[in-house]
Design an enzyme around this catalytic site. Sequence first.
Site, PDB file in Angstrom:
ATOM      1  CG  MET A 250     -31.221  60.645  17.211  1.00 39.84           C
ATOM      2  SD  MET A 250     -31.168  59.530  18.483  1.00 39.84           S
ATOM      3  CE  MET A 250     -29.173  59.351  18.792  1.00 39.84           C
TER       4      MET A 250
ATOM      5  CD  GLN B 143     -31.613  65.084   8.612  1.00 38.62           C
ATOM      6  OE1 GLN B 143     -32.378  65.707   9.691  1.00 38.62           O
ATOM      7  NE2 GLN B 143     -31.622  63.855   8.472  1.00 38.62           N
TER       8      GLN B 143
ATOM      9  NE  ARG C  17     -35.538  54.814  18.627  1.00 38.05           N
ATOM     10  CZ  ARG C  17     -36.774  54.110  18.045  1.00 38.05           C
ATOM     11  NH1 ARG C  17     -37.802  54.267  18.736  1.00 38.05           N
ATOM     12  NH2 ARG C  17     -36.631  53.271  17.327  1.00 38.05           N
TER      13      ARG C  17
ATOM     14  CE  LYS D 208     -32.205  58.529   9.754  1.00 36.23           C
ATOM     15  NZ  LYS D 208     -33.430  59.217  10.242  1.00 36.23           N
TER      16      LYS D 208
ATOM     17  CB  CYS E 218     -38.631  64.535  10.024  1.00 36.75           C
ATOM     18  SG  CYS E 218     -39.449  65.271  11.554  1.00 36.75           S
TER      19      CYS E 218
ATOM     20  CG  ASP F 224     -35.962  48.195  15.946  1.00 36.68           C
ATOM     21  OD1 ASP F 224     -36.295  49.371  16.458  1.00 36.68           O
ATOM     22  OD2 ASP F 224     -36.730  47.560  15.509  1.00 36.68           O
TER      23      ASP F 224
HETATM   24  C1  FMN Z   1     -35.117  61.899  19.738  1.00 35.05           C
HETATM   25  C2  FMN Z   1     -34.912  61.956  18.213  1.00 35.05           C
HETATM   26  C3  FMN Z   1     -34.476  62.723  17.179  1.00 35.05           C
HETATM   27  C4  FMN Z   1     -34.346  62.389  16.078  1.00 35.05           C
HETATM   28  N1  FMN Z   1     -34.299  63.657  15.073  1.00 35.05           N
HETATM   29  C5  FMN Z   1     -33.950  63.162  13.740  1.00 35.05           C
HETATM   30  C6  FMN Z   1     -33.400  64.270  12.959  1.00 35.05           C
HETATM   31  O1  FMN Z   1     -33.460  65.293  13.144  1.00 35.05           O
HETATM   32  N2  FMN Z   1     -33.201  63.708  11.608  1.00 35.05           N
HETATM   33  C7  FMN Z   1     -33.633  62.393  11.230  1.00 35.05           C
HETATM   34  O2  FMN Z   1     -33.461  62.489   9.793  1.00 35.05           O
HETATM   35  N3  FMN Z   1     -33.941  61.606  11.954  1.00 35.05           N
HETATM   36  C8  FMN Z   1     -34.253  61.876  13.276  1.00 35.05           C
HETATM   37  N4  FMN Z   1     -34.490  60.951  13.910  1.00 35.05           N
HETATM   38  C9  FMN Z   1     -34.731  59.545  13.583  1.00 35.05           C
HETATM   39  C10 FMN Z   1     -33.508  58.686  14.009  1.00 35.05           C
HETATM   40  O3  FMN Z   1     -32.345  59.318  13.021  1.00 35.05           O
HETATM   41  C11 FMN Z   1     -33.725  57.175  13.420  1.00 35.05           C
HETATM   42  O4  FMN Z   1     -33.938  57.075  11.835  1.00 35.05           O
HETATM   43  C12 FMN Z   1     -34.560  56.602  14.269  1.00 35.05           C
HETATM   44  O5  FMN Z   1     -34.346  56.840  15.754  1.00 35.05           O
HETATM   45  C13 FMN Z   1     -34.631  54.956  14.016  1.00 35.05           C
HETATM   46  O6  FMN Z   1     -33.577  54.561  14.375  1.00 35.05           O
HETATM   47  P1  FMN Z   1     -33.025  53.752  15.842  1.00 35.05           P
HETATM   48  O7  FMN Z   1     -34.111  52.300  15.825  1.00 35.05           O
HETATM   49  O8  FMN Z   1     -32.070  53.337  15.846  1.00 35.05           O
HETATM   50  O9  FMN Z   1     -33.371  54.727  16.934  1.00 35.05           O
HETATM   51  C14 FMN Z   1     -34.742  61.237  15.558  1.00 35.05           C
HETATM   52  C15 FMN Z   1     -35.065  59.955  16.626  1.00 35.05           C
HETATM   53  C16 FMN Z   1     -34.940  60.094  17.684  1.00 35.05           C
HETATM   54  C17 FMN Z   1     -35.305  59.302  18.694  1.00 35.05           C
END
Ligand code: FMN
Length: 333
Positions: free
Chosen positions: A19, A72, A227, A141, A102, A204
């Site tokens: 993240m 990453q 999250r 990813k 992303c 989720d």
């Molecule tokens: C603040 C934030 C920053 C993120 N940064 C990245 C990142 O740098 N690289 C990546 O592959 N995914 C990134 N994501 C996506 C998360 O890794 C994840 O795939 C996405 O939040 C869905 O998962 P969740 O429903 O558990 O939040 C980011 C998500 C959030 C909320």
Amino acid sequence: MSWKIGNLEISGRAVLAPMAGAGDRAFRETCARFGAAYTVSEMVSSKALQFGDRKTRELMELGKNARPTGIQIFGSEPAVMAEAAKKAMEFSPDFIDINMGCPAPKITSPGAGSALMKNPPLCGEIVAAVVDAVPVPVTVKMRAGWDAQNINAPEVAEICEQAGVAAIAVHARTRAQQYTPPADWGIIKKVRQAVKIPVIGNGDVTGAQSAALMLEQTGCDAVMVGRGALGNPWVFRQINDYLTESCRIVPPPGIYERMLVMVQHIDLMCRYKGETRAMNEARKHVAWYLKGIRGAAEFRKRAGSLCTRSDLDMLVRDIIAAQQGTELDGCLI
Ligand SMILES: Cc1cc2nc3c(=O)[nH]c(=O)nc-3n(C[C@H](O)[C@H](O)[C@H](O)COP(=O)(O)O)c2cc1C
């Protein structure tokens, strides 16, 4: 409960999602302490890595307290990605992760992040180049696809597997969906069926029950929590206990443990970034830790103007005082 990414032994079935802007070293170490099976750095630009500026290098500082951990990288040129992966090895990651998810226009316009899903052969070329460049396992990813008309994660996963990737995390949303609509876990199952390497399901998972449900419904090897871990790093302990101790539901921590973990997390931020920058960045983390407590709205406002570590002490004192007589108050460490 252990499984492997290439030759890397992973113990536990819940991992921390990368993240940017939230998953820094301090947060990763905090989540690892609570049992995250592995962690991944914030995304690092393959182009920026060529220049090795201070900020980029800081993103890759890993330490030893959040192992195993991956760096990453994002980009769209196989040779540049391979060079970036080699440079990242200076920081001793346990694996290199390639960002194919992303959705930000800044990243997708030059063809990186989730835009790679529109060009499956290029995904294969990037993976092959990176695998060839580093001695550690390489993971990817990805998203479900670019949009509803182009859901191709199983196809891209197969190509990546043939190119030598060791595991694939699938965020079960398209790029067009960004982060909002409920994730469609069906795509994770399809990727699981398409490849032999480990598949990590993402989207989720917010607690023990959703983690168990995703594992059951999709057959994935592990779940990735994003999250759901913000302000809630003990989610990994809850998932691990639920999965290993026949569905034991561990209650969320009481106010003292919550505040203690938050302060320890922010102290790590101060150690790694210096107080001024850390306290600025800590504001959002504090707001996440306050979810569900009495007076959260008011305390969140105060969190928005935290400047020093002693401001945090005063805030914590007032938060604890305000919880007296609530359920949280009774729930000690
Ligand atoms: C603040 C934030 C920053 C993120 N940064 C990245 C990142 O740098 N690289 C990546 O592959 N995914 C990134 N994501 C996506 C998360 O890794 C994840 O795939 C996405 O939040 C869905 O998962 P969740 O429903 O558990 O939040 C980011 C998500 C959030 C909320």
